[in-house]
Design an enzyme around this catalytic site. Structure first.
Site, PDB file in Angstrom:
ATOM      1  N   SER A 190       0.898  -1.165   0.000  1.00  0.00           N
ATOM      2  CA  SER A 190       0.000   0.000   0.000  1.00  0.00           C
ATOM      3  C   SER A 190       0.921   1.196   0.000  1.00  0.00           C
ATOM      4  CB  SER A 190      -0.838   0.015   1.292  1.00  0.00           C
ATOM      5  OG  SER A 190      -1.404   1.285   1.518  1.00  0.00           O
TER       6      SER A 190
ATOM      7  N   TYR B 166      -1.724   0.554  11.075  1.00  0.00           N
ATOM      8  CA  TYR B 166      -1.796  -0.054   9.731  1.00  0.00           C
ATOM      9  C   TYR B 166      -0.500   0.266   8.981  1.00  0.00           C
ATOM     10  CZ  TYR B 166      -3.554  -0.845   4.923  1.00  0.00           C
ATOM     11  OH  TYR B 166      -3.728  -1.277   3.614  1.00  0.00           O
TER      12      TYR B 166
HETATM   13  N1  LIG Z   1      -8.712  -0.888  -0.452  1.00  0.00           N
HETATM   14  C1  LIG Z   1      -7.717  -0.012  -0.351  1.00  0.00           C
HETATM   15  O1  LIG Z   1      -7.918   1.231  -0.358  1.00  0.00           O
HETATM   16  C2  LIG Z   1      -6.279  -0.513  -0.278  1.00  0.00           C
HETATM   17  C3  LIG Z   1      -5.252   0.382  -0.622  1.00  0.00           C
HETATM   18  C4  LIG Z   1      -3.930  -0.059  -0.605  1.00  0.00           C
HETATM   19  C5  LIG Z   1      -3.654  -1.364  -0.241  1.00  0.00           C
HETATM   20  N2  LIG Z   1      -4.668  -2.211   0.102  1.00  0.00           N
HETATM   21  C6  LIG Z   1      -4.307  -3.593   0.442  1.00  0.00           C
HETATM   22  O2  LIG Z   1      -4.801  -4.427  -0.592  1.00  0.00           O
HETATM   23  C7  LIG Z   1      -4.985  -5.749  -0.089  1.00  0.00           C
HETATM   24  C8  LIG Z   1      -6.341  -6.263  -0.542  1.00  0.00           C
HETATM   25  O3  LIG Z   1      -7.352  -5.499   0.059  1.00  0.00           O
HETATM   26  P1  LIG Z   1      -8.708  -5.085  -0.692  1.00  0.00           P
HETATM   27  O4  LIG Z   1      -8.711  -3.620  -0.777  1.00  0.00           O
HETATM   28  O5  LIG Z   1      -8.893  -5.880  -1.898  1.00  0.00           O
HETATM   29  O6  LIG Z   1      -9.805  -5.418   0.425  1.00  0.00           O
HETATM   30  P2  LIG Z   1     -10.675  -6.738   0.692  1.00  0.00           P
HETATM   31  O7  LIG Z   1     -11.622  -6.965  -0.424  1.00  0.00           O
HETATM   32  O8  LIG Z   1     -11.218  -6.571   2.064  1.00  0.00           O
HETATM   33  O9  LIG Z   1      -9.597  -7.895   0.650  1.00  0.00           O
HETATM   34  C9  LIG Z   1      -8.872  -8.349   1.748  1.00  0.00           C
HETATM   35  C10 LIG Z   1      -8.829  -9.861   1.642  1.00  0.00           C
HETATM   36  O10 LIG Z   1      -8.025 -10.364   2.702  1.00  0.00           O
HETATM   37  C11 LIG Z   1      -8.649 -11.530   3.196  1.00  0.00           C
HETATM   38  N3  LIG Z   1      -8.281 -11.726   4.596  1.00  0.00           N
HETATM   39  C12 LIG Z   1      -8.433 -10.849   5.603  1.00  0.00           C
HETATM   40  N4  LIG Z   1      -8.053 -11.415   6.760  1.00  0.00           N
HETATM   41  C13 LIG Z   1      -7.650 -12.669   6.458  1.00  0.00           C
HETATM   42  C14 LIG Z   1      -7.167 -13.764   7.233  1.00  0.00           C
HETATM   43  N5  LIG Z   1      -7.035 -13.694   8.559  1.00  0.00           N
HETATM   44  N6  LIG Z   1      -6.839 -14.901   6.594  1.00  0.00           N
HETATM   45  C15 LIG Z   1      -6.997 -15.017   5.262  1.00  0.00           C
HETATM   46  N7  LIG Z   1      -7.448 -14.027   4.484  1.00  0.00           N
HETATM   47  C16 LIG Z   1      -7.784 -12.873   5.081  1.00  0.00           C
HETATM   48  C17 LIG Z   1     -10.151 -11.269   3.049  1.00  0.00           C
HETATM   49  O11 LIG Z   1     -10.877 -12.477   2.913  1.00  0.00           O
HETATM   50  P3  LIG Z   1     -11.665 -13.151   4.141  1.00  0.00           P
HETATM   51  O12 LIG Z   1     -12.169 -12.044   5.014  1.00  0.00           O
HETATM   52  O13 LIG Z   1     -12.720 -13.957   3.486  1.00  0.00           O
HETATM   53  O14 LIG Z   1     -10.635 -13.996   4.817  1.00  0.00           O
HETATM   54  C18 LIG Z   1     -10.214 -10.483   1.756  1.00  0.00           C
HETATM   55  O15 LIG Z   1     -10.453 -11.309   0.643  1.00  0.00           O
HETATM   56  C19 LIG Z   1      -4.807  -5.649   1.428  1.00  0.00           C
HETATM   57  O16 LIG Z   1      -3.522  -6.113   1.778  1.00  0.00           O
HETATM   58  C20 LIG Z   1      -4.919  -4.152   1.705  1.00  0.00           C
HETATM   59  O17 LIG Z   1      -4.181  -3.779   2.848  1.00  0.00           O
HETATM   60  C21 LIG Z   1      -5.980  -1.821   0.086  1.00  0.00           C
END
Ligand SMILES: NC(=O)c1ccc[n+]([C@@H]2O[C@H](COP(=O)([O-])OP(=O)(O)OC[C@H]3O[C@@H](n4cnc5c(N)ncnc54)[C@H](OP(=O)(O)O)[C@@H]3O)[C@@H](O)[C@H]2O)c1
Length: 225
Positions: free
Chosen positions: A136, A149
């Site tokens: 990120s 975070y």
């Molecule tokens: N959205 C943003 O603005 C943003 C910006 C920069 C970076 N990111 C990063 O991008 C990545 C993906 O996030 P996203 O934005 O696509 O959000 P998201 O849809 O909430 O995806 C996060 C994924 O992580 C999985 N997860 C969470 N806890 C887990 C656990 N204990 N074990 C296994 N899987 C787990 C969730 O699946 P389950 O809950 O089903 O396990 C979910 O599929 C993350 O690392 C986040 O920090 C996000």
């Protein structure tokens, strides 16, 4: 057929990366806790002619990580691991809880490090293997009301950068990707971002990453101004 393992492959960026990787000819293994989401992604991939398998995995459990890693690496030679899963809790540092800190570090740092270590023997068998770390822009600079975070993402970045040096010239190659805000379920339970719809779509970010990860070791995608 090459094999890719993707954590958090049931939603958001992980799902979009899985769809694109399957179109590139990878058999994708989707890992996460919510089976229905993983199943839906797998069905979508299969209906487009791709191959996908899903495995229930909770990154908070080392035992489950070992079990799933064995399940996949016993049967497949893994070419790509995408450490995408992550959680975020936001707000003032004074109001943050120890539990939130524990969960963020366990999911965003310890989980992917443990999973990578378990899959390393398989990854090392493939000359062109790679580990793609979804970090990120919170891994590039500090941000107000994101201290814990950001701390977890800096830690993850530091680990990835170190392994880029440690594995230089030998597989796997480590790629660190830093992106700004995306409109994903990540914001469903948070009001930290006013209007997530204004953020970039995960499919747009996934496309940029897929276009760059084979040649770049660092991918930076800043937020739209
Ligand atoms: N959205 C943003 O603005 C943003 C910006 C920069 C970076 N990111 C990063 O991008 C990545 C993906 O996030 P996203 O934005 O696509 O959000 P998201 O849809 O909430 O995806 C996060 C994924 O992580 C999985 N997860 C969470 N806890 C887990 C656990 N204990 N074990 C296994 N899987 C787990 C969730 O699946 P389950 O809950 O089903 O396990 C979910 O599929 C993350 O690392 C986040 O920090 C996000």
């Amino acid at each position: 057929m090459n094999t890719a393992v993707i954590t958090g492959g049931g939603s958001g960026l992980g799902k979009e990366l899985a769809v694109l990787l399957s179109k590139k000819g990878y058999h994708v293994h989707l890992l996460g806790r919510t089976e229905q989401n993983l199943k839906n992604t797998a069905l979508e991939i299969k209906s487009n002619g791709g191959e996908a398998t899903f495995h229930s995995l909770d990154l908070l459990s080392y035992e489950t990580i070992q079990k799933v890693a064995k399940e996949v690496s016993d049967r497949f030679k893994i070419e790509l691991l995408v450490n995408n899963a992550g959680v975020g809790y936001f707000g003032s540092f004074t109001e943050s809880t120890d539990q939130e800190m524990e969960e963020m570090f366990s999911t965003n740092v310890f989980g992917p490090i443990r999973l990578t270590k378990e899959l390393l023997p398989s990854l090392r068998k493939h000359k062109k293997s790679a580990v793609l770390n979804i970090i990120s822009t919170a891994g590039l600079r500090g941000k107000k009301h994101e201290s814990l975070y950001v701390a977890s993402k800096f830690a993850f970045r530091g680990w990835g950068e170190s392994l880029q040096k440690e594995f230089e010239g030998t597989p796997p190659r480590f790629i660190n990707a830093f992106m700004g805000g995306m409109n994903t379920p990540f914001w469903d339970k948070s009001d930290h971002v006013g209007n997530p719809e204004k953020l970039r779509s995960p499919s747009e970010i996934a496309e940029i990453i897929i276009n760059q990860y084979e040649t770049e070791n660092e991918i930076v995608i800043e937020s739209k101004k």
